[in-house]
Motif scaffolding. Structure first.
Motif: not given
Length: 306
Positions: A287-305
């Motif tokens: 579950l922590m690995s899944l959380l890290f992946n979600i956090l990475i995708r969220w940061i990536g989307k923030k960077g794109e915006l």
């Protein structure tokens, strides 16, 4: 006329090859998805057995501080408190990321902004070498160098969170550095040219423009490094002490989720409480690995915006 219609409607070789390629790609994607879902289902079914089969309360498991699944506590409940390992994993992960981040940013700035030629000739091969070193080698180095050094400076056994932090710092440094280099290279060149044209110095451009523009990529690299540190097992097991105690000092023996898993999973019988609680620890890691992946995708989307 019919022959001409058949010729026109007949699929060419390229069309057939393209369809075969699409089918093959779809099968590969489907297999990957099935493997991931199967892993989640298998680990979840084993890990949740602790609560649904052995009737252990989730609160007792997550917030309990006593760990000895083969025995029963004074209150008549099994001693399966995982809080010491959870805290140990988070503390050593956060500390290693805090230590590694400044070194990674400094190395990346040198390689991209200050001296790209020397960075490519000297630092890049060193980073690639660090990536290829097996984790057991890091563990042996920590056991023979870091642990005795901590013992001589701070006293005690030398095993503990501080030793694990230094080992993981070296292990995640190549990952964070490489991704930070990519983030700095992704900053458009005209950002630098515009800053210099406005009268900013080289260091002002690096600090005020380049690093700020690369913040999403740098944060992504740090999270990747934390995910790497959180899931490391063998190296951290060799230097942390593997004592299931609440962390009260950086130089006292502690334990992580992975260290307890690797020590105990081969010494239990499948289906017993001792085995189920270890699968519950594995479920937390998943579950922590899944959380890290979600956090990475969220940061990536923030960077794109931005």
């Amino acid at each position: 006329m019919e022959d001409m219609q058949k010729i026109l409607t007949k699929k060419s070789k390229r069309t057939k090859m393209e369809q075969r390629g699409k089918i093959l790609s779809f099968l590969c994607i489907a297999i990957i998805v099935m493997v991931v879902v199967s892993i989640f289902y298998f680990v979840a079914s084993k890990g949740l057995a602790t609560f649904f089969v052995d009737h252990v309360k989730l609160s007792d498991f997550l917030f309990g501080t006593q760990w000895n699944p083969s025995q029963v506590g004074i209150d008549g409940k099994p001693m399966v408190g995982a809080l010491p390992m959870i805290l140990g994993s988070f503390i050593v992960t956060l500390l290693s990321a805090i230590v590694a981040t400044p070194f990674a940013i400094g190395a990346a700035v040198f390689m991209v902004e200050i001296s790209p030629e020397k960075g490519e000739k000297i630092l890049q091969p060193v980073i690639e070498l660090l990536v290829g070193i097996p984790s057991v080698v890091y563990g042996f180095i920590g056991l023979t160098v870091i642990v005795p050094a901590i013992r001589s400076i701070f006293g005690g056994t030398g095993f503990g969170i501080l030793a694990g932090t230094f080992v993981l710092f070296v292990m995640i440094l190549p990952t964070v550095t490489t991704m930070t280099v990519d983030a700095l290279k992704a900053v458009p060149r005209y950002y630098r040219e515009a800053s210099l044209a406005l009268g900013a110095t080289r260091w002002q451009t690096i600090y005020k423009v380049v690093l700020r523009a690369a913040v999403p990529g740098i944060l992504t690299s740090v999270v990747f490094g934390m995910a790497r540190a959180f899931g490391e097992a063998l190296a951290i097991q060799m230097v942390i002490g593997n004592a299931v105690l609440m962390p009260n000092s950086l130089v006292s023996p502690a334990a992580t989720l992975t260290s307890i898993l690797t020590m105990g999973i081969g010494n239990t019988v499948m289906g017993t409480l001792e085995n189920n609680v270890l699968w519950s620890l594995a479920l937390i890691l998943l579950l922590m690995s899944l959380l890290f992946n979600i956090l990475i995708r969220w940061i990536g989307k923030k960077g794109e915006l931005k």
